[in-house]
Write a protein that holds these residues in place. Sequence first.
Motif, PDB file in Angstrom:
ATOM      1  N   LEU A 112       0.862  -1.185   0.000  1.00  0.00           N
ATOM      2  CA  LEU A 112       0.000   0.000   0.000  1.00  0.00           C
ATOM      3  C   LEU A 112       0.899   1.237   0.000  1.00  0.00           C
ATOM      4  O   LEU A 112       1.222   1.799   1.050  1.00  0.00           O
ATOM      5  N   LYS A 113       1.317   1.651  -1.169  1.00  0.00           N
ATOM      6  CA  LYS A 113       2.315   2.714  -1.295  1.00  0.00           C
ATOM      7  C   LYS A 113       1.824   4.074  -0.814  1.00  0.00           C
ATOM      8  O   LYS A 113       2.622   4.946  -0.474  1.00  0.00           O
ATOM      9  N   ASN A 114       0.503   4.269  -0.774  1.00  0.00           N
ATOM     10  CA  ASN A 114      -0.053   5.563  -0.355  1.00  0.00           C
ATOM     11  C   ASN A 114      -0.468   5.595   1.113  1.00  0.00           C
ATOM     12  O   ASN A 114      -1.006   6.605   1.580  1.00  0.00           O
ATOM     13  N   LEU A 115      -0.221   4.510   1.832  1.00  0.00           N
ATOM     14  CA  LEU A 115      -0.635   4.441   3.230  1.00  0.00           C
ATOM     15  C   LEU A 115       0.208   5.395   4.088  1.00  0.00           C
ATOM     16  O   LEU A 115       1.420   5.253   4.177  1.00  0.00           O
ATOM     17  N   LYS A 116      -0.446   6.363   4.712  1.00  0.00           N
ATOM     18  CA  LYS A 116       0.243   7.361   5.530  1.00  0.00           C
ATOM     19  C   LYS A 116      -0.067   7.215   7.019  1.00  0.00           C
ATOM     20  O   LYS A 116       0.755   7.576   7.860  1.00  0.00           O
ATOM     21  N   SER A 117      -1.252   6.716   7.344  1.00  0.00           N
ATOM     22  CA  SER A 117      -1.662   6.636   8.739  1.00  0.00           C
ATOM     23  C   SER A 117      -2.233   5.253   9.038  1.00  0.00           C
ATOM     24  O   SER A 117      -3.119   4.767   8.332  1.00  0.00           O
ATOM     25  N   LEU A 118      -1.706   4.620  10.112  1.00  0.00           N
ATOM     26  CA  LEU A 118      -2.127   3.273  10.498  1.00  0.00           C
ATOM     27  C   LEU A 118      -2.390   3.251  11.996  1.00  0.00           C
ATOM     28  O   LEU A 118      -1.562   3.690  12.794  1.00  0.00           O
ATOM     29  N   ASP A 119      -3.559   2.749  12.393  1.00  0.00           N
ATOM     30  CA  ASP A 119      -3.911   2.637  13.807  1.00  0.00           C
ATOM     31  C   ASP A 119      -4.040   1.171  14.188  1.00  0.00           C
ATOM     32  O   ASP A 119      -4.772   0.406  13.546  1.00  0.00           O
ATOM     33  N   LEU A 120      -3.330   0.795  15.266  1.00  0.00           N
ATOM     34  CA  LEU A 120      -3.344  -0.591  15.745  1.00  0.00           C
ATOM     35  C   LEU A 120      -3.610  -0.651  17.248  1.00  0.00           C
ATOM     36  O   LEU A 120      -3.231  -1.621  17.908  1.00  0.00           O
ATOM     37  N   TYR A 121      -4.232   0.372  17.788  1.00  0.00           N
ATOM     38  CA  TYR A 121      -4.544   0.377  19.220  1.00  0.00           C
ATOM     39  C   TYR A 121      -5.214  -0.925  19.636  1.00  0.00           C
ATOM     40  O   TYR A 121      -6.065  -1.463  18.925  1.00  0.00           O
ATOM     41  N   SER A 122      -4.843  -1.427  20.807  1.00  0.00           N
ATOM     42  CA  SER A 122      -5.489  -2.605  21.415  1.00  0.00           C
ATOM     43  C   SER A 122      -5.334  -3.884  20.600  1.00  0.00           C
ATOM     44  O   SER A 122      -6.075  -4.846  20.825  1.00  0.00           O
ATOM     45  N   CYS A 123      -4.403  -3.894  19.682  1.00  0.00           N
ATOM     46  CA  CYS A 123      -4.063  -5.145  18.997  1.00  0.00           C
ATOM     47  C   CYS A 123      -2.905  -5.796  19.754  1.00  0.00           C
ATOM     48  O   CYS A 123      -2.043  -5.104  20.318  1.00  0.00           O
ATOM     49  N   GLY A 124      -2.838  -7.119  19.741  1.00  0.00           N
ATOM     50  CA  GLY A 124      -1.799  -7.830  20.474  1.00  0.00           C
ATOM     51  C   GLY A 124      -0.393  -7.443  20.061  1.00  0.00           C
ATOM     52  O   GLY A 124       0.530  -7.422  20.887  1.00  0.00           O
ATOM     53  N   VAL A 125      -0.215  -7.058  18.794  1.00  0.00           N
ATOM     54  CA  VAL A 125       1.110  -6.734  18.281  1.00  0.00           C
ATOM     55  C   VAL A 125       1.717  -5.523  18.994  1.00  0.00           C
ATOM     56  O   VAL A 125       2.948  -5.377  19.065  1.00  0.00           O
ATOM     57  N   THR A 126       0.888  -4.658  19.553  1.00  0.00           N
ATOM     58  CA  THR A 126       1.399  -3.441  20.195  1.00  0.00           C
ATOM     59  C   THR A 126       2.147  -3.737  21.496  1.00  0.00           C
ATOM     60  O   THR A 126       2.863  -2.877  22.008  1.00  0.00           O
ATOM     61  N   ALA A 127       1.999  -4.954  22.024  1.00  0.00           N
ATOM     62  CA  ALA A 127       2.681  -5.316  23.275  1.00  0.00           C
ATOM     63  C   ALA A 127       4.120  -5.774  23.043  1.00  0.00           C
ATOM     64  O   ALA A 127       4.885  -5.940  24.005  1.00  0.00           O
ATOM     65  N   ALA A 128       4.518  -5.971  21.796  1.00  0.00           N
ATOM     66  CA  ALA A 128       5.864  -6.439  21.483  1.00  0.00           C
ATOM     67  C   ALA A 128       6.898  -5.358  21.780  1.00  0.00           C
ATOM     68  O   ALA A 128       6.637  -4.155  21.626  1.00  0.00           O
ATOM     69  N   ASP A 129       8.075  -5.773  22.215  1.00  0.00           N
ATOM     70  CA  ASP A 129       9.166  -4.828  22.469  1.00  0.00           C
ATOM     71  C   ASP A 129       9.557  -4.129  21.175  1.00  0.00           C
ATOM     72  O   ASP A 129       9.727  -4.773  20.124  1.00  0.00           O
ATOM     73  N   GLY A 130       9.728  -2.821  21.270  1.00  0.00           N
ATOM     74  CA  GLY A 130      10.147  -2.068  20.090  1.00  0.00           C
ATOM     75  C   GLY A 130       9.093  -2.071  18.991  1.00  0.00           C
ATOM     76  O   GLY A 130       9.418  -1.911  17.806  1.00  0.00           O
ATOM     77  N   TYR A 131       7.862  -2.200  19.396  1.00  0.00           N
ATOM     78  CA  TYR A 131       6.741  -2.301  18.423  1.00  0.00           C
ATOM     79  C   TYR A 131       6.732  -1.138  17.424  1.00  0.00           C
ATOM     80  O   TYR A 131       6.676  -1.352  16.211  1.00  0.00           O
ATOM     81  N   ARG A 132       6.809   0.074  17.905  1.00  0.00           N
ATOM     82  CA  ARG A 132       6.695   1.232  17.011  1.00  0.00           C
ATOM     83  C   ARG A 132       7.857   1.291  16.024  1.00  0.00           C
ATOM     84  O   ARG A 132       7.650   1.476  14.817  1.00  0.00           O
ATOM     85  N   ASP A 133       9.059   1.134  16.504  1.00  0.00           N
ATOM     86  CA  ASP A 133      10.214   1.176  15.599  1.00  0.00           C
ATOM     87  C   ASP A 133      10.126   0.069  14.558  1.00  0.00           C
ATOM     88  O   ASP A 133      10.463   0.270  13.381  1.00  0.00           O
TER      89      ASP A 133
END
Length: 244
Positions: A112-133
């Motif tokens: 998705l080359k035009n994707l600028k904003s992504l929200d993943l609040y309350s998804c399990g993946v957000t608990a991973a270390d260094g998730y944002r980076d």
Amino acid sequence: MEMKKRISLELRNRSPAEVRELVVDSCRSADGEVEGVTEEFSALEVLSMVNVGLGSLAKLPALPKLRKLEVSDNSISGGLDALAEKCPNLSYLNLSGNHIKELSSLQPLQNLKNLKSLDLYSCGVTAADGYRDAVFRLLPQVVYLDGFDPDDNEVPESNDEDDEAGPPGDEDEDEDEDEEEGSEVGLSYLMKEGIQDEEDDGDYVEEEEDDEEEEEDGEDDDALAQGEKRKRDADDEGDDDDDE
């Protein structure tokens, strides 16, 4: 309410090709798939299917103009491959509250080359270390993740307004309508002022006429008084002659 029935209500006697924004939040998908949204919605730019029981986006139709997709609070765990193929112009994607636990589930979003904003609040993946980076490295085209850029700067309000903006040209039409309304108000005001001025002039003329009438009445009274005085003087002279 079933998703298909909700969509038919949202159409409001319009054809699918005329719809640019479709919101079917909190209705129910019978089988966990997208229902009722077809390729006939060719002009669709904003689609919101929050809390409808989706488990997959596999049956999402081709929506070439779609730029904003809201599918938060569902049960999606993967299968995001269809998005790049069917919604190539997607710039905002909200997957908050879904069952995405692995970073690898997000890999299809690289296309998705035009994707600028992504929200993943309350998804399990957000608990991973260094998730944002990790997400910013995986998806370098993404500028804002969960509302913030890599430097923790919040997404500007102007970006939100752009996402929620209506069809192109609507703003100009609104401005034209405002100008027309302003012109009508101004004309009404001027006409009202003109009428008031005329009424004021009429009052002034009436006052002048009243003053003139009062002056004439005063003159008549003076003349009458003088006449009566002359008559009394004449009577007095007549009495004097009689005495002689």
